[in-house]
Design a protein around this motif. Structure first.
Motif, short mmCIF file in Angstrom:
data_model
loop_
_atom_site.label_atom_id
_atom_site.label_comp_id
_atom_site.label_asym_id
_atom_site.label_seq_id
_atom_site.Cartn_x
_atom_site.Cartn_y
_atom_site.Cartn_z
N ILE A 1 -24.70 -40.49 21.00
CA ILE A 1 -23.85 -41.67 21.20
C ILE A 1 -22.53 -41.51 20.44
CG2 ILE A 1 -23.74 -44.19 20.89
CD1 ILE A 1 -26.11 -43.33 22.69
N HIS A 2 -22.66 -41.12 19.17
CA HIS A 2 -21.48 -41.02 18.30
C HIS A 2 -20.42 -40.09 18.89
CE1 HIS A 2 -20.30 -41.45 13.79
NE2 HIS A 2 -19.33 -41.76 14.60
N LYS A 3 -20.89 -39.01 19.52
CA LYS A 3 -19.97 -38.03 20.09
C LYS A 3 -19.10 -38.61 21.20
CE LYS A 3 -22.99 -34.71 21.11
NZ LYS A 3 -23.55 -33.42 21.49
N LYS B 1 -28.54 -41.07 30.10
CA LYS B 1 -29.77 -40.93 30.89
C LYS B 1 -30.92 -40.56 29.96
CE LYS B 1 -27.20 -40.74 34.79
NZ LYS B 1 -27.30 -41.66 35.90
N ILE B 2 -32.04 -40.15 30.54
CA ILE B 2 -33.17 -39.69 29.73
C ILE B 2 -32.66 -38.56 28.83
CG2 ILE B 2 -35.43 -38.55 29.82
CD1 ILE B 2 -35.84 -39.97 32.55
N PRO B 3 -32.90 -38.65 27.51
CA PRO B 3 -32.34 -37.64 26.60
C PRO B 3 -32.84 -36.23 26.91
CG PRO B 3 -33.29 -39.50 25.39
CD PRO B 3 -33.67 -39.68 26.82
N GLU C 1 -30.98 -33.37 22.68
CA GLU C 1 -30.69 -34.72 22.18
C GLU C 1 -31.89 -35.29 21.43
OE1 GLU C 1 -27.34 -35.92 25.57
OE2 GLU C 1 -29.42 -36.52 25.86
N LEU C 2 -33.08 -35.03 21.98
CA LEU C 2 -34.30 -35.55 21.34
C LEU C 2 -34.58 -34.90 19.99
CD1 LEU C 2 -36.86 -36.03 24.26
CD2 LEU C 2 -35.90 -37.80 22.76
N ALA C 3 -34.00 -33.71 19.81
CA ALA C 3 -34.21 -33.01 18.55
C ALA C 3 -33.27 -33.51 17.44
CB ALA C 3 -34.03 -31.50 18.76
N HIS C 4 -32.41 -34.50 17.81
CA HIS C 4 -31.51 -35.11 16.82
C HIS C 4 -31.86 -36.58 16.64
CE1 HIS C 4 -29.09 -31.60 18.01
NE2 HIS C 4 -28.50 -31.72 16.84
N ASP C 5 -31.20 -37.24 15.69
CA ASP C 5 -31.40 -38.68 15.56
C ASP C 5 -30.83 -39.37 16.80
OD1 ASP C 5 -28.65 -40.21 14.81
OD2 ASP C 5 -28.59 -38.14 14.15
N PHE C 6 -31.29 -40.58 17.10
CA PHE C 6 -30.95 -41.21 18.39
C PHE C 6 -29.47 -41.54 18.55
CE2 PHE C 6 -30.44 -45.90 17.83
CZ PHE C 6 -30.69 -46.00 16.46
#
Ligand code: AMP
Ligand code: MG
Length: 277
Positions: free
Chosen positions: A106-108, A91-93, A97-102
């Motif tokens: 996802i990777h998690k 959903k909307i980060p 989440e926004l404080a990390h790379d995009f």
């Protein structure tokens, strides 16, 4: 000839040339019968994959509101063992989440060996909604196509089979589905004013999808355009692509299980010989 259209890397994709209402001359009943047949095969393959524990499956679903992401995902879940399958929705980060790379969030969520993960939306939102609404500057999202390809390559080289599905519906079909949703007391909860607002940007989304699919349909993570005006044809395309992608592994998984089984048998025999029960 597979029913879904597999995008060729680097060729300019024109979605208007692909008919969202395609049915390849099949009736609903015929398509459902084929899908059921493929479902049995996928069930079997997934069990082998789970036990062999050397490969993972990641299915990514993208598409406009009402394109059928939830429906298609529910269908995939019918084919696989729920114990080894997960769905991750993006959903909307959040602020974190926004404080990390995009790709951090996802990777998690990517699958472990033996497992299946289905993405309801994905890292592609970062070159779709982000691009359409200028949520990041162009020089930032422009680099993401290559970053995505490299990320997906790393996953693939670690044993993940990646399939990406774009559920292709017509603007007209979307209107009908949104209006039907409004009338349906069971489905009205899914409604959002935002769906109608996003619809006004249909052309911008189409351009963003065409770029994302052309630039990121790699041999290790191909994009499939799934004609989705007919739900039963959509389900057939998805099942066929999954079966097609897993089928070549059958021998490899079976022989791995044979090796693991022989080892277990030998250990058991040695245990018995040493006086165990
Ligand atoms: P839904 O799938 O209908 O629950 O809506 C989820 C919403 O989150 C959609 O409008 C997406 O476009 C939005 N969304 C998902 N990922 C991102 C992202 N990385 N940046 C901004 N919005 C996003
Ligand atoms: Mg929605």
């Amino acid at each position: 000839m597979p029913h879904a259209h597999t995008v060729k890397l680097g060729t300019k994709l024109s979605l208007s040339k692909l008919d969202p209402a395609r049915d390849d001359g099949l009736t609903k009943e015929e398509a459902k019968e084929k899908t059921n047949h493929l479902a049995k095969e996928i069930e079997e393959l997934q069990e082998l994959m789970y036990a062999a524990n050397s490969t993972a499956l990641l299915c990514v679903f993208q598409g406009a509101d009402t394109s059928g992401k939830d429906g298609a995902i529910n269908k995939v879940l019918e084919y696989v063992n729920v114990q080894s399958c997960r769905v991750a929705s993006f959903k909307i980060p959040t602020a974190e989440e926004l404080a990390h790379d995009f790709l951090w969030r996802i990777h998690k969520q990517t699958p472990a060996l033996g497992g299946v993960t289905v993405f309801n939306r994905s890292h592609y939102e970062d070159v779709l909604v982000v691009r359409v609404h200028s949520l990041a500057p162009k020089h930032v999202w422009e680099k993401r196509y290559e970053q995505i390809n490299e990320f997906e390559q790393a996953l693939a080289e670690s044993g993940t089979v990646i399939l990406k599905f774009f559920l292709h519906i017509s603007k007209k079909e979307q209107e009908q589905r949104l209006l039907a949703r409004e009338k349906d007391p069971i489905k009205a909860w899914k409604l959002s004013v935002n769906d109608w607002k996003e619809r006004e940007r249909w052309g911008d989304y189409t351009a963003a999808y065409e770029d994302a699919l052309s630039k990121c349909s790699t041999p290790w993570a191909p994009w499939h355009v799934v004609p989705s005006d007919h739900k039963w044809f959509r389900d057939l395309c998805v099942a066929e692509s999954i079966a097609h992608a897993l089928r070549p592994f059958r021998e490899q998984w079976a022989s791995r299980l044979e090796t693991i089984g022989s080892k277990a048998r030998a250990e058991l025999a040695a245990y018995r010989k040493s006086g165990g029960s």
